[in-house]
Design a protein around this motif. Structure first.
Motif, PDB file in Angstrom:
ATOM      1  N   SER A 110     -73.269 -36.564  -2.793  1.00 17.34           N
ATOM      2  CA  SER A 110     -73.306 -36.748  -4.247  1.00 17.34           C
ATOM      3  C   SER A 110     -74.044 -35.592  -4.913  1.00 17.34           C
ATOM      4  N   TYR A 111     -75.102 -35.120  -4.303  1.00 12.54           N
ATOM      5  CA  TYR A 111     -75.835 -33.982  -4.858  1.00 12.54           C
ATOM      6  C   TYR A 111     -74.958 -32.735  -4.886  1.00 12.54           C
ATOM      7  N   THR A 112     -74.246 -32.463  -3.792  1.00 15.09           N
ATOM      8  CA  THR A 112     -73.403 -31.266  -3.756  1.00 15.09           C
ATOM      9  C   THR A 112     -72.253 -31.378  -4.751  1.00 15.09           C
ATOM     10  N   SER A 113     -71.700 -32.563  -4.947  1.00 14.06           N
ATOM     11  CA  SER A 113     -70.630 -32.698  -5.939  1.00 14.06           C
ATOM     12  C   SER A 113     -71.160 -32.495  -7.351  1.00 14.06           C
ATOM     13  N   LYS A 114     -72.395 -32.956  -7.629  1.00 13.67           N
ATOM     14  CA  LYS A 114     -73.000 -32.726  -8.945  1.00 13.67           C
ATOM     15  C   LYS A 114     -73.258 -31.242  -9.168  1.00 13.67           C
ATOM     16  N   VAL A 115     -73.751 -30.562  -8.153  1.00 17.58           N
ATOM     17  CA  VAL A 115     -74.017 -29.126  -8.267  1.00 17.58           C
ATOM     18  C   VAL A 115     -72.709 -28.372  -8.474  1.00 17.58           C
ATOM     19  N   GLN A 116     -71.672 -28.760  -7.742  1.00 20.61           N
ATOM     20  CA  GLN A 116     -70.377 -28.100  -7.892  1.00 20.61           C
ATOM     21  C   GLN A 116     -69.812 -28.323  -9.293  1.00 20.61           C
ATOM     22  N   ALA A 117     -69.923 -29.527  -9.817  1.00 22.11           N
ATOM     23  CA  ALA A 117     -69.435 -29.808 -11.170  1.00 22.11           C
ATOM     24  C   ALA A 117     -70.213 -28.995 -12.201  1.00 22.11           C
ATOM     25  N   GLU A 118     -71.509 -28.893 -12.023  1.00 18.67           N
ATOM     26  CA  GLU A 118     -72.336 -28.109 -12.947  1.00 18.67           C
ATOM     27  C   GLU A 118     -71.968 -26.625 -12.895  1.00 18.67           C
ATOM     28  N   LEU A 119     -71.744 -26.105 -11.697  1.00 12.16           N
ATOM     29  CA  LEU A 119     -71.346 -24.703 -11.569  1.00 12.16           C
ATOM     30  C   LEU A 119     -69.985 -24.459 -12.207  1.00 12.16           C
ATOM     31  N   ASN A 120     -69.043 -25.363 -12.004  1.00 17.08           N
ATOM     32  CA  ASN A 120     -67.731 -25.228 -12.630  1.00 17.08           C
ATOM     33  C   ASN A 120     -67.851 -25.239 -14.151  1.00 17.08           C
ATOM     34  N   HIS A 121     -68.701 -26.112 -14.667  1.00 23.74           N
ATOM     35  CA  HIS A 121     -68.911 -26.194 -16.108  1.00 23.74           C
ATOM     36  C   HIS A 121     -69.509 -24.893 -16.641  1.00 23.74           C
ATOM     37  N   GLU A 122     -70.507 -24.370 -15.957  1.00 18.96           N
ATOM     38  CA  GLU A 122     -71.140 -23.127 -16.384  1.00 18.96           C
ATOM     39  C   GLU A 122     -70.171 -21.943 -16.302  1.00 18.96           C
ATOM     40  N   LEU A 123     -69.335 -21.913 -15.268  1.00 19.89           N
ATOM     41  CA  LEU A 123     -68.350 -20.841 -15.159  1.00 19.89           C
ATOM     42  C   LEU A 123     -67.328 -20.915 -16.291  1.00 19.89           C
ATOM     43  N   ARG A 124     -66.935 -22.130 -16.664  1.00 19.39           N
ATOM     44  CA  ARG A 124     -65.990 -22.298 -17.773  1.00 19.39           C
ATOM     45  C   ARG A 124     -66.624 -21.847 -19.094  1.00 19.39           C
ATOM     46  N   ILE A 125     -67.885 -22.169 -19.289  1.00 18.04           N
ATOM     47  CA  ILE A 125     -68.584 -21.722 -20.493  1.00 18.04           C
ATOM     48  C   ILE A 125     -68.649 -20.199 -20.529  1.00 18.04           C
ATOM     49  N   LYS A 126     -68.950 -19.589 -19.400  1.00 15.62           N
ATOM     50  CA  LYS A 126     -69.009 -18.121 -19.321  1.00 15.62           C
ATOM     51  C   LYS A 126     -67.644 -17.519 -19.633  1.00 15.62           C
ATOM     52  N   GLU A 127     -66.590 -18.105 -19.095  1.00 17.60           N
ATOM     53  CA  GLU A 127     -65.241 -17.612 -19.342  1.00 17.60           C
ATOM     54  C   GLU A 127     -64.886 -17.718 -20.829  1.00 17.60           C
ATOM     55  N   LEU A 128     -65.211 -18.853 -21.442  1.00 20.38           N
ATOM     56  CA  LEU A 128     -64.945 -19.015 -22.867  1.00 20.38           C
ATOM     57  C   LEU A 128     -65.759 -18.024 -23.705  1.00 20.38           C
ATOM     58  N   HIS A 129     -66.984 -17.785 -23.299  1.00 20.72           N
ATOM     59  CA  HIS A 129     -67.829 -16.821 -24.014  1.00 20.72           C
ATOM     60  C   HIS A 129     -67.236 -15.415 -23.919  1.00 20.72           C
ATOM     61  N   ASP A 130     -66.764 -15.047 -22.735  1.00 21.89           N
ATOM     62  CA  ASP A 130     -66.138 -13.732 -22.570  1.00 21.89           C
ATOM     63  C   ASP A 130     -64.875 -13.619 -23.418  1.00 21.89           C
ATOM     64  N   HIS A 131     -64.076 -14.692 -23.444  1.00 16.66           N
ATOM     65  CA  HIS A 131     -62.862 -14.680 -24.255  1.00 16.66           C
ATOM     66  C   HIS A 131     -63.199 -14.574 -25.736  1.00 16.66           C
ATOM     67  N   LEU A 132     -64.255 -15.232 -26.158  1.00 13.42           N
ATOM     68  CA  LEU A 132     -64.663 -15.154 -27.556  1.00 13.42           C
ATOM     69  C   LEU A 132     -65.112 -13.740 -27.911  1.00 13.42           C
ATOM     70  N   GLN A 133     -65.827 -13.099 -27.012  1.00 15.86           N
ATOM     71  CA  GLN A 133     -66.240 -11.713 -27.261  1.00 15.86           C
ATOM     72  C   GLN A 133     -65.025 -10.790 -27.353  1.00 15.86           C
ATOM     73  N   GLN A 134     -64.030 -11.015 -26.499  1.00 13.69           N
ATOM     74  CA  GLN A 134     -62.816 -10.209 -26.562  1.00 13.69           C
ATOM     75  C   GLN A 134     -62.066 -10.467 -27.874  1.00 13.69           C
ATOM     76  N   ALA A 135     -62.046 -11.726 -28.294  1.00 19.34           N
ATOM     77  CA  ALA A 135     -61.358 -12.072 -29.536  1.00 19.34           C
ATOM     78  C   ALA A 135     -62.049 -11.447 -30.732  1.00 19.34           C
ATOM     79  N   GLU A 136     -63.367 -11.360 -30.694  1.00 18.08           N
ATOM     80  CA  GLU A 136     -64.093 -10.727 -31.791  1.00 18.08           C
ATOM     81  C   GLU A 136     -63.790  -9.237 -31.864  1.00 18.08           C
ATOM     82  N   LYS A 137     -63.547  -8.612 -30.734  1.00 17.65           N
ATOM     83  CA  LYS A 137     -63.237  -7.185 -30.718  1.00 17.65           C
ATOM     84  C   LYS A 137     -61.819  -6.919 -31.214  1.00 17.65           C
ATOM     85  N   LEU A 138     -60.903  -7.833 -30.932  1.00 15.55           N
ATOM     86  CA  LEU A 138     -59.512  -7.664 -31.333  1.00 15.55           C
ATOM     87  C   LEU A 138     -59.272  -8.315 -32.682  1.00 15.55           C
ATOM     88  N   ASP A 139     -58.134  -8.034 -33.257  1.00 15.55           N
ATOM     89  CA  ASP A 139     -57.736  -8.689 -34.503  1.00 15.55           C
ATOM     90  C   ASP A 139     -57.354 -10.131 -34.168  1.00 15.55           C
TER      91      ASP A 139
END
Length: 106
Positions: free
Chosen positions: A41-70
């Motif tokens: 259960s601990y490893t599944s919670k850690v894995q879910a948290e890491l997946n969530h953080e990676l998704r947030i990072k990906e969205l943040h990167d996409h937002l930065q790219q969108a700000e640079k583009l029209d």
């Protein structure tokens, strides 16, 4: 995961029986089972948290790219990310809007 055959399991069971005895072996097996469940259960919670953080990072990167583009000329992947961020922001703001609407104007 482990390549343990029937005879290896029998040897482990026989050693456990000899070391712990027939009275304490069932309790030790239950404790081992609880420990394994806790670790899983601990490893599944850690894995879910890491997946969530990676998704947030990906969205943040996409937002930065969108700000640079029209904003009108974004690729479909970036458009989806921006739409997802807008919907998440709207969901966060909804509870606060209800509270301010409920209050009478003074």
């Amino acid at each position: 995961m482990f390549d343990i055959g029937f005879w290896e399991l029998m040897l482990i069971a026989l050693l456990g029986l000899l070391v712990l005895g027939p009275e304490r072996l069932p309790g030790a097996l239950r404790a081992l089972q609880r420990s394994i469940g806790t670790v899983r259960s601990y490893t599944s919670k850690v894995q879910a948290e890491l997946n969530h953080e990676l998704r947030i990072k990906e969205l943040h990167d996409h937002l930065q790219q969108a700000e640079k583009l029209d904003m009108d000329k974004l690729p479909p992947e970036l458009q989806r990310s921006v739409a997802e961020l807008k919907s998440a922001a709207a969901q966060v703001q909804r509870p606060y809007q209800k509270k301010t609407e409920d209050k009478p104007n003074e």
